[in-house]
Design a protein around this motif. Structure first.
Motif, PDB file in Angstrom:
ATOM      1  N   GLU A 213     -32.891 -35.244  45.573  1.00 50.23           N
ATOM      2  CA  GLU A 213     -31.778 -36.192  45.699  1.00 50.23           C
ATOM      3  C   GLU A 213     -31.781 -36.859  47.069  1.00 50.23           C
ATOM      4  O   GLU A 213     -30.797 -37.455  47.479  1.00 50.23           O
TER       5      GLU A 213
ATOM      6  N   LYS B  43     -28.901 -38.762  51.219  1.00 47.68           N
ATOM      7  CA  LYS B  43     -28.418 -37.532  50.598  1.00 47.68           C
ATOM      8  C   LYS B  43     -27.583 -37.879  49.381  1.00 47.68           C
ATOM      9  O   LYS B  43     -26.892 -38.894  49.363  1.00 47.68           O
ATOM     10  N   ARG B  44     -27.663 -37.016  48.369  1.00 48.50           N
ATOM     11  CA  ARG B  44     -26.889 -37.172  47.137  1.00 48.50           C
ATOM     12  C   ARG B  44     -27.169 -38.515  46.451  1.00 48.50           C
ATOM     13  O   ARG B  44     -26.253 -39.257  46.125  1.00 48.50           O
TER      14      ARG B  44
ATOM     15  N   GLU C 171     -20.434 -36.841  50.530  1.00 48.29           N
ATOM     16  CA  GLU C 171     -20.586 -38.006  49.657  1.00 48.29           C
ATOM     17  C   GLU C 171     -21.988 -38.587  49.830  1.00 48.29           C
ATOM     18  O   GLU C 171     -22.674 -38.277  50.803  1.00 48.29           O
ATOM     19  N   PRO C 172     -22.407 -39.457  48.921  1.00 47.53           N
ATOM     20  CA  PRO C 172     -23.726 -40.086  49.076  1.00 47.53           C
ATOM     21  C   PRO C 172     -23.800 -40.882  50.384  1.00 47.53           C
ATOM     22  O   PRO C 172     -22.824 -41.502  50.809  1.00 47.53           O
TER      23      PRO C 172
END
Length: 158
Positions: free
Chosen positions: A91, A108-109, A140-141
């Motif tokens: 991810e 991230k994410r 969070e992304p």
């Protein structure tokens, strides 16, 4: 040939015929009252990616990064019809394969972004910049880096 003669030969055209945009959007449902008209990731001021409605005619995604140490954006607008493949590593990394370059997105994410890109549901992607958004999003992304890799041009006979 008068207007009546034309109508008799070719048939009468409805007064309120649907236009081009109506024909294109007929399969897309309008948002219900009270539903948001746009979808973005992130609950704070920084939105790493999202979808801004464009009337159903847009088939592109704007990818924005920041010139090192500045608040000057640079990027590209990719046409989904040229997106050949989406590669990923966990991810944390996405690779968008286009005919003339590969866009590498590190963060991230990013799983949700990968799904949205594969469904053509992202109209913008933007890298986080501490000069613009002082506090990084937590849990969070986040898109930490965007790079564009282009093949070197080979010269023959020089």
């Amino acid at each position: 040939m008068s207007g009546d003669d034309f109508d008799q030969v070719f048939g009468r055209r409805p007064i309120h015929a649907p236009g081009f945009a109506d024909r294109i959007n007929r399969d897309q449902a309008a948002p219900a009252p009270g539903e948001p008209s746009e979808a973005t990731a992130g609950s704070g001021p920084y939105k790493p990616y999202g979808f801004l409605p464009s009337g159903g005619l847009g088939e592109s995604c704007e990818v924005v990064r920041w010139m090192d140490g500045t608040e000057v954006p640079e990027g590209l607008v990719l046409q989904y019809r040229f997106l050949m493949q989406i590669g990923f590593v966990g991810e944390e990394q996405l690779k968008l394969f286009l005919p003339d370059c590969i866009v590498v997105i590190d963060g991230k994410r990013l799983r949700d972004l990968r799904k949205k890109l594969s469904r053509r549901m992202a109209t913008f992607i933007q890298q986080w910049n501490p000069r613009i958004w002082p506090a990084p999003p937590v849990g969070e992304p986040i898109i930490e880096r965007i790079s564009v890799m282009r093949p070197e041009l080979l010269r023959s006979g020089s």
